[in-house]
Structure formats: structure tokens, C-alpha cells
Design a protein around this motif. Structure first.
Motif, PDB file in Angstrom:
ATOM      1  N   ASP A 271     -20.370   2.654  -4.799  1.00 13.44           N
ATOM      2  CA  ASP A 271     -20.320   1.594  -3.963  1.00 13.44           C
ATOM      3  C   ASP A 271     -19.242   0.784  -4.314  1.00 13.44           C
ATOM      4  N   TRP A 272     -18.942   0.556  -5.613  1.00 14.33           N
ATOM      5  CA  TRP A 272     -17.754  -0.399  -5.962  1.00 14.33           C
ATOM      6  C   TRP A 272     -17.202   0.120  -7.402  1.00 14.33           C
ATOM      7  N   VAL A 273     -15.959   0.241  -7.435  1.00 18.33           N
ATOM      8  CA  VAL A 273     -15.248   0.762  -8.567  1.00 18.33           C
ATOM      9  C   VAL A 273     -14.287  -0.490  -9.135  1.00 18.33           C
ATOM     10  N   ASP A 274     -14.494  -1.022 -10.266  1.00 19.99           N
ATOM     11  CA  ASP A 274     -14.048  -2.010 -10.670  1.00 19.99           C
ATOM     12  C   ASP A 274     -12.881  -1.433 -11.653  1.00 19.99           C
ATOM     13  N   CYS A 275     -11.382  -1.759 -11.261  1.00 16.31           N
ATOM     14  CA  CYS A 275     -10.327  -1.011 -12.142  1.00 16.31           C
ATOM     15  C   CYS A 275      -9.600  -2.605 -12.551  1.00 16.31           C
ATOM     16  N   GLU A 276     -10.129  -3.430 -12.347  1.00 14.42           N
ATOM     17  CA  GLU A 276      -9.492  -4.648 -13.184  1.00 14.42           C
ATOM     18  C   GLU A 276      -8.703  -4.611 -14.376  1.00 14.42           C
ATOM     19  N   ARG A 277      -7.734  -4.849 -14.656  1.00 13.57           N
ATOM     20  CA  ARG A 277      -6.981  -4.803 -15.927  1.00 13.57           C
ATOM     21  C   ARG A 277      -6.864  -3.416 -16.488  1.00 13.57           C
ATOM     22  N   CYS A 290     -16.890   6.471  -0.348  1.00 13.88           N
ATOM     23  CA  CYS A 290     -17.649   5.553   0.003  1.00 13.88           C
ATOM     24  C   CYS A 290     -17.619   4.418  -0.957  1.00 13.88           C
ATOM     25  N   ALA A 291     -16.386   3.872  -1.453  1.00 19.76           N
ATOM     26  CA  ALA A 291     -16.137   3.157  -2.768  1.00 19.76           C
ATOM     27  C   ALA A 291     -15.379   1.789  -2.129  1.00 19.76           C
ATOM     28  N   THR A 292     -15.674   0.789  -2.644  1.00 21.73           N
ATOM     29  CA  THR A 292     -14.717  -0.480  -2.690  1.00 21.73           C
ATOM     30  C   THR A 292     -14.194  -0.325  -4.200  1.00 21.73           C
ATOM     31  N   VAL A 293     -12.757  -0.383  -4.221  1.00 17.81           N
ATOM     32  CA  VAL A 293     -12.088  -0.227  -5.298  1.00 17.81           C
ATOM     33  C   VAL A 293     -11.138  -1.613  -5.533  1.00 17.81           C
ATOM     34  N   ASP A 294     -11.342  -2.372  -6.747  1.00 16.99           N
ATOM     35  CA  ASP A 294     -10.553  -3.408  -7.238  1.00 16.99           C
ATOM     36  C   ASP A 294      -9.627  -2.976  -8.257  1.00 16.99           C
ATOM     37  N   LEU A 295      -8.198  -3.209  -8.023  1.00 17.75           N
ATOM     38  CA  LEU A 295      -7.122  -2.991  -8.735  1.00 17.75           C
ATOM     39  C   LEU A 295      -6.417  -4.126  -9.347  1.00 17.75           C
ATOM     40  N   SER A 296      -7.118  -5.198  -9.396  1.00 19.07           N
ATOM     41  CA  SER A 296      -6.603  -6.491  -9.789  1.00 19.07           C
ATOM     42  C   SER A 296      -6.000  -6.407 -11.267  1.00 19.07           C
ATOM     43  N   HIS A 297      -4.804  -6.516 -11.119  1.00 17.56           N
ATOM     44  CA  HIS A 297      -4.068  -6.811 -12.721  1.00 17.56           C
ATOM     45  C   HIS A 297      -3.961  -5.392 -13.511  1.00 17.56           C
ATOM     46  N   ALA A 298      -4.295  -4.122 -12.530  1.00 15.22           N
ATOM     47  CA  ALA A 298      -4.110  -3.026 -13.358  1.00 15.22           C
ATOM     48  C   ALA A 298      -2.759  -2.695 -13.888  1.00 15.22           C
ATOM     49  N   VAL A 299      -2.616  -1.993 -14.791  1.00 18.21           N
ATOM     50  CA  VAL A 299      -1.204  -1.773 -15.467  1.00 18.21           C
ATOM     51  C   VAL A 299      -0.969  -0.121 -15.114  1.00 18.21           C
ATOM     52  N   LEU A 300       0.073   0.027 -14.437  1.00 14.18           N
ATOM     53  CA  LEU A 300       0.467   1.505 -14.068  1.00 14.18           C
ATOM     54  C   LEU A 300       2.008   1.606 -14.747  1.00 14.18           C
ATOM     55  N   SER A 301       1.979   2.709 -15.821  1.00 11.38           N
ATOM     56  CA  SER A 301       3.251   2.920 -16.371  1.00 11.38           C
ATOM     57  C   SER A 301       3.835   4.126 -15.657  1.00 11.38           C
ATOM     58  N   ALA A 330     -18.429   5.628   4.780  1.00 12.22           N
ATOM     59  CA  ALA A 330     -17.805   6.741   4.161  1.00 12.22           C
ATOM     60  C   ALA A 330     -16.367   6.545   3.853  1.00 12.22           C
ATOM     61  N   GLU A 331     -15.646   5.315   4.406  1.00 10.33           N
ATOM     62  CA  GLU A 331     -14.324   5.041   4.122  1.00 10.33           C
ATOM     63  C   GLU A 331     -14.012   4.456   2.784  1.00 10.33           C
ATOM     64  N   VAL A 332     -12.792   4.377   2.311  1.00  6.61           N
ATOM     65  CA  VAL A 332     -12.621   3.880   0.963  1.00  6.61           C
ATOM     66  C   VAL A 332     -11.784   2.637   1.394  1.00  6.61           C
ATOM     67  N   ARG A 333     -12.307   1.472   0.567  1.00  3.18           N
ATOM     68  CA  ARG A 333     -11.699   0.088   0.895  1.00  3.18           C
ATOM     69  C   ARG A 333     -10.943  -0.155  -0.330  1.00  3.18           C
ATOM     70  N   VAL A 334      -9.851  -1.002  -0.312  1.00  2.00           N
ATOM     71  CA  VAL A 334      -9.290  -1.825  -1.490  1.00  2.00           C
ATOM     72  C   VAL A 334      -9.462  -2.975  -1.397  1.00  2.00           C
ATOM     73  N   ALA A 335     -10.145  -3.379  -2.239  1.00  2.00           N
ATOM     74  CA  ALA A 335     -10.358  -5.187  -2.240  1.00  2.00           C
ATOM     75  C   ALA A 335      -9.191  -5.725  -2.773  1.00  2.00           C
ATOM     76  N   SER A 336      -8.234  -5.456  -3.926  1.00  2.00           N
ATOM     77  CA  SER A 336      -7.395  -6.191  -4.183  1.00  2.00           C
ATOM     78  C   SER A 336      -6.335  -5.384  -5.243  1.00  2.00           C
ATOM     79  N   VAL A 337      -5.111  -5.742  -4.959  1.00  2.00           N
ATOM     80  CA  VAL A 337      -3.979  -5.381  -5.774  1.00  2.00           C
ATOM     81  C   VAL A 337      -3.098  -6.431  -6.212  1.00  2.00           C
ATOM     82  N   GLN A 338      -3.659  -7.624  -6.538  1.00  2.00           N
ATOM     83  CA  GLN A 338      -3.280  -8.484  -7.304  1.00  2.00           C
ATOM     84  C   GLN A 338      -2.664  -8.389  -8.622  1.00  2.00           C
TER      85      GLN A 338
END
Length: 617
Positions: A271-277, A290-301, A330-338
Motif C-alpha cells: 500500500d505504501w513504500v517509504d524510502c525517505e532518506r 499497487c504502491a505509493t512510494v515516498d522518495l523524499s531526500h533519498a540519496v542516489l549515487s 493497481a497503478e504506482v504513485r509517487v508521493a514525493s521526490v523532495q
């Protein structure tokens, strides 16, 4: 010592152990000890006993508490099919050989806090009806819990697993905690090497599962794992995991602050995937369903891709993973890329309707692949004062929704409420200090427009150019007043060069007005005939031919007819393409034609520009 089938009371067991007490240490010291099928009717206290040889308790029934605190098993410890009716306490017990608890039933609490397993520890098909505690336990060899059932809480706080660890098809009904646990290795026993591997294949977690700050030095497998509650991996480290999942979670999968040190593929249906930091030190592919993903402040090297997986996940080409626990779309939603450096981010087939982009870096290098959905404008007709208005259909950012809802003082919507005819308030509504202003939103539109243009998607970039101009037109601090007026005219005439219907409508209106003005004031009633006058001087005649100025006579009923309309239309159409019709005009008509030759070609160019912006590739 052989006491197979013996019935022990508390006093009888105490007398037996006193007979084997070592005078030097004061502890009972036993060699080979066989208690198979024995029955302990009262408390059975084996605390601090030393078993130098094999200790066999197969089929034993402990009616009362079984206390093995501080016990040392130098040889193998066998507890096949044992039934612990009371508490089973192995606090700080030491197992030098194999510890075999196959099919053991723990009806009460089972406590293995700070127990040390130097050899293989096997709890396959064990049943823990009460709480099972392995806090700070050390498993130096392989540890297997295949098919184990934990009906109560399962606690592995700060446990250390140095060998291969298997929880295959284990069932956890209560809260499960592996926080601060360490999975490392490899370990060698004889000629066999047990690789660093933590396997939770097809395990089921009915309650909260916490893996906070767990360290996986080797591979970690969560294939087919089912989480009915939340699965938390806050601050976990995956230093050798090349894959994570596929797993199904009816709640949240929290990877906040987690670190992935090697290239990894994550497959999550939740339902929700939290990838903050969350930090990815290498490439990552995040496949979601089927997920909403939060990518806030994730570090992508390195490059990382978030992909919407179209079909249910499978394990090794087998049957699809059960997703019956999921009830969301069913769709995948992105909550934040802040706060994310979007230069390494790829989003494929994602819904960005509620995605927050403010605070992200290098948005102009973000890659949007496949079918990407943004928030639409409100639908239907609305009132702005006494004037009815209808929002032009286009793709918008969530930040624009939040600013417009805040500026219009929209009420806060109830949780889960959707009103497609209104701008949607943001999470900080109605606080203007936390809501992005038009200048910030314009910068977001500008960067995302460039991302579309760099991807050779000019039609996709058109809506973002429209949004950028809209925000500049409403920006009262960063945009000068004259520029805002120019933008207002640009919007009114052609929708910033993107609305061909609007520019065409104004063109037809201008031509109609031109025709009417020419019929009323510009076309003479009749074409004047040239007049010739002469003078005779002896045998010479001087002739002068002049054309009188076109004159307009008669009333309106004479001016408004089809013949004059055809002439006026010909003049107006020629004016659109910068041509002169050659028609005699009055002085007023000459000025009318000059004005139309300036305005109407510009409107035609705006219409052509709008069409080109929608079809250019």
C-alpha cells in the motif's frame, strides 16, 4: 546417565543433580545424559548444569517451568518433539554442538536471551504459542526456523547470525522484532561452508514486523514474504543483498534511512513504500505494484529506476505471488521526490498526480518513461465573480493545486475525499509559509519542461510551458507588472501560443469585425469614375484626368448587403496573408485595412504556433 521414561518431581531432580555436583565449580556436571520420554511434573531446574556429552531430551514433557539458564551443552543438545507447558528458559545457555529443537511445542514463554549457539541451531517446525525471546542471542553456525510458528511475539533484538539463517515458510502471528540484529558470515564447519545468507522465503508476518537498523552483510532473501501489517526496515543496511523481494505488504514497507551497498532489485507490492532518506550506493531497480512510494531526500549515487510492474510478481518463473491482501488501485504513485538529486532518477509508468517536486535537484535531468500521469485541472464550469469560467484541460503539478487552493481559501478536504471540480489543498493547507508560491512553482514547471524537451517530447512539454507562464502571470513579487500584463494578453489571445482554438476564435472574430467595419465605413457606395478636363491653347489641348476620392453615401440598409459583404470579406482575407485586395476604400477603410493587416496575421501565426506545439516531434 540414562533416565529415559523416568517421571521426575522437582525434589527428585534436585537430588539427582546434587549427586553430580562438581566440588570445584559447584555446578552439576554430566557426561552423556539421556532423558528421552521423561516427564517432569513440577518445575525442572537445570540452570548452570554442564553437559560434557550429548544431552538428549527427545519427547520429554515439561508440565511446569523448564529452567536451563546458564546451561552449557558441550555436545549435541537434542529436544525433538519436546512439550514445554510452562516457561522454557534458556537464558544465557551455551550450545557448543548442535542444538536441535525440531517440532518442539512451547506453550508458554520461550526465553533464549543471550543464548550462544556455536554449532547449528535447528528450530524447524517448532511451535511458539507464547512469546519467543532471542534478544542478543548469538548464532555462530547455521540457524534454521523452517516452518516454525510464532503465535505470540517473536523478539530477536540485537541477535547475531553469523551463518546461514533460514526462516523458510515461518509464520509470525504477533509482533516480530529483529531490530539491531546482524546477519554476517560465512562460517565453515568441517569441509562445509555456510554462506552469508538470510532467507525468509514465503514467511508470513501477521503483525508488525520490525527490522530496524538490521545489518545484512550478505544476501538477504524475502521471496514471497507476506506482511499483513507494516514492515519496517528503518536504518537497515543491505551490504550484499542483490535482490529484495518480491514481497507483499498490506500496510507500509518502511525503508527510511536504509542503505543498499551493491546493485539491487527491489520487488514490492504494498500500500505504501517509504524510502525517505534511503541511500543507494549503486544502481537500483525498484519494481512496484499497487504502491505509493515516498522518495523524499533519498540519496542516489547511481542511476535508480522506479518502475510500475504490470503483472503480479513471480518467484523463479513459478505461480504469481498472492496479492489478495492488497485492496488499493493497481497503478504506482509517487508521493514525493523532495530533496532528491533527480539526475539519477528514472520514473516509468508512474502516477505523479500528488507528487511533490519542490526542493528536488536537477529536475531538468529527470527521465519520465512510459505512461506518466499528472494531476488534471478542475473539471466543469465555475464562477469568478459574476463571470463563468472553465479551466483549460492540461497536466499540472500538485504544487499548483496547493497554491491555488490556498489562495482561494478552499476548505480542508476530509481524508480520502476527492473533488475533481476543485483545486486540491496540500498537506500544509492553508499555511502560506509552507505552501509553494507561484515563483517556486514556475521554476518547477521550467525544469520539468526541459526534461520533456530533452527527451524529444515537445507535446509533453507544452503543458509545462503553459503552467510556467501561468505561474509567472500570477507572480506579483518576481515578475514585473509590465511583463505580467504582456503575459495576460498572450494568455487571452492564444493561451500562451498553445491553444489553437482560442487564437483561431480571435482571428475569426477580428475578421468578422473587419468585414463589418468595412461594410459600414470602408467601402464606397460605388467606384468613382475618372474625370478628364482640358484647355485649348491655340492648336494645343491640355487634358487632365483625376479620380475623385471614394465616397460613401446612403443609409445602413444600402451598406449592409451581400455584395458589399463579399468585397469586405475579400479585403479581410487578403489582409490575413499580408496582401492588398486592390479594392477602392474610403479613408476610414484604408486605416481599417492597415489595422487588420497588423493584427490578423499575428493571430494566424499564434494559431499555427499552437498547432505546431502539439504535433512537433
Amino acid at each position: 546417565m540414562d533416565h529415559r521414561g523416568t517421571s521426575f518431581t522437582e525434589s527428585l531432580l534436585a537430588q539427582l543433580l546434587d549427586a553430580f555436583r562438581d566440588p570445584a565449580t559447584g555446578k552439576p556436571h554430566l557426561g552423556l545424559a539421556r532423558f528421552d520420554e521423561a516427564q517432569f511434573s513440577g518445575p525442572a531446574r537445570f540452570d548452570r548444569v554442564q553437559f560434557s556429552g550429548p544431552a538428549r531430551f527427545n519427547g520429554v514433557q515439561f508440565t511446569g517451568d523448564a529452567v536451563f539458564d546458564g546451561v552449557q551443552f558441550t555436545g549435541n543438545a537434542e529436544f525433538f518433539g519436546v512439550q514445554f507447558t510452562g516457561d522454557a528458559m534458556f537464558h544465557a545457555a551455551q550450545f557448543t554442538g548442535e542444538a536441535m529443537f525440531f517440532g518442539v511445542q512451547f506453550s508458554g514463554p520461550a526465553r533464549f536471551d543471550r543464548a550462544q549457539f556455536s554449532g547449528p541451531a535447528r528450530f524447524d517446525r517448532a511451535q511458539f504459542s507464547g512469546p519467543a525471546t532471542f534478544d542478543e542471542a548469538q548464532f555462530s553456525g547455521p540457524a534454521t526456523f523452517e516452518g516454525a510458528e510464532f503465535s505470540g511475539h517473536a523478539m530477536f533484538h540485537a541477535a547475531r547470525f553469523s551463518g546461514r539463517t533460514e526462516f523458510l515458510r515461518a509464520q509470525f502471528s504477533g509482533t516480530t522484532r529483529f531490530d539491531r540484529a546482524q546477519f554476517s558470515g560465512p562460517t565453515i564447519f568441517g569441509a562445509v561452508q555456510f554462506f552469508r545468507l538470510a532467507m525468509f522465503h514465503e514467511a508470513q508476518f501477521s503483525g508488525l514486523a520490525r527490522f530496524d537498523r538490521v545489518q545484512f552483510s550478505g544476501d538477504a532473501r524475502f521471496d514471497g514474504v507476506q506482511f499483513s501489517g507494516d514492515a519496517r526496515f528503518d536504518g537497515a543496511r543491505f551490504d550484499g543483498a542483490s535482490s529484495f523481494g518480491p514481497l507483499v505488504c498490506a500496510g507500509q514497507v518502511v525503508l527510511a534511512g536504509a542503505v543498499f551497498g551493491v546493485p539491487v532489485t527491489l520487488e514490492i507490492a504494498a500500500d505504501w513504500v517509504d524510502c525517505e532518506r534511503t541511500r543507494w550506493d549503486s544502481t537500483a531497480i525498484i519494481r512496484l505494484r499497487c504502491a505509493t512510494v515516498d522518495l523524499s531526500h533519498a540519496v542516489l549515487s547511481a542511476p535508480a529506476a522506479v518502475v510500475a510492474h504490470p503483472t503480479p510478481f513471480t518467484i523463479g518463473g513459478g505461480p504469481p505471488v498472492d496479492e489478495s491482501r492488497l485492496t488499493g488501485p493497481a497503478e504506482v504513485r509517487v508521493a514525493s521526490v523532495q530533496g532528491v538529486d533527480a539526475a539519477h532518477l528514472v520514473l516509468t509508468d508512474t502516477d505523479l498526480s500528488d507528487c511533490l517536486f519542490s526542493g528536488a535537484f536537477h529536475l531538468d535531468q529527470l527521465r519520465l518513461e512510459g505512461r506518466t500521469t499528472f494531476a488534471p485541472t478542475p473539471t466543469g464550469w465555475h464562477h469568478r465573480g459574476v463571470w463563468p469560467v472553465r479551466w483549460s484541460r492540461r497536466r499540472t503539478l500538485a504544487e499548483e493545486h496547493h497554491w491555488r487552493a490556498q489562495s482561494a481559501s478552499r476548505p480542508v478536504l476530509p481524508a480520502g475525499a476527492v473533488q475533481p471540480w476543485q483545486w486540491r489543498p496540500g498537506p500544509h493547507h492553508p499555511d502560506p509559509a509552507l505552501t509553494p508560491d507561484p515563483e517556486d512553482v514556475a521554476a518547477l514547471y521550467r525544469q520539468l519542461r526541459k526534461a520533456f524537451e530533452d527527451g524529444k517530447n515537445e507535446p509533453g512539454a507544452a503543458d509545462f510551458y503553459y503552467g510556467e507562464c501561468e505561474m509567472r502571470r500570477h507572480d506579483t513579487t518576481g515578475t514585473p507588472k509590465g511583463e505580467r500584463r504582456l503575459l495576460w494578453a498572450y494568455w487571452l489571445l492564444s493561451g500562451y501560443g498553445l491553444r489553437a482554438s482560442r487564437a483561431t476564435g480571435w482571428l475569426l472574430t477580428a475578421m468578422t469585425v473587419t468585414v463589418l467595419l468595412l461594410m459600414g465605413f470602408g467601402l464606397p457606395t460605388h467606384d468613382p469614375d475618372p474625370a478628364t478636363t482640358g484647355t485649348l491653347h491655340g492648336s494645343k489641348i491640355n487634358l487632365t484626368t483625376s479620380s475623385p476620392a471614394p465616397a460613401l453615401h446612403g443609409g445602413w440598409h444600402q451598406r449592409m448587403n451581400w455584395t458589399r459583404a463579399e468585397k469586405a470579406t475579400r479585403v479581410a482575407v487578403n489582409s490575413v496573408v499580408f496582401r492588398s485586395s486592390g479594392q477602392n476604400l474610403t479613408t476610414a477603410g484604408t486605416y481599417i485595412e492597415m489595422a487588420s493587416r497588423l493584427l490578423e496575421p499575428a493571430l494566424l501565426a499564434l494559431a499555427a504556433l499552437a498547432v505546431r506545439g502539439r504535433i512537433k516531434r
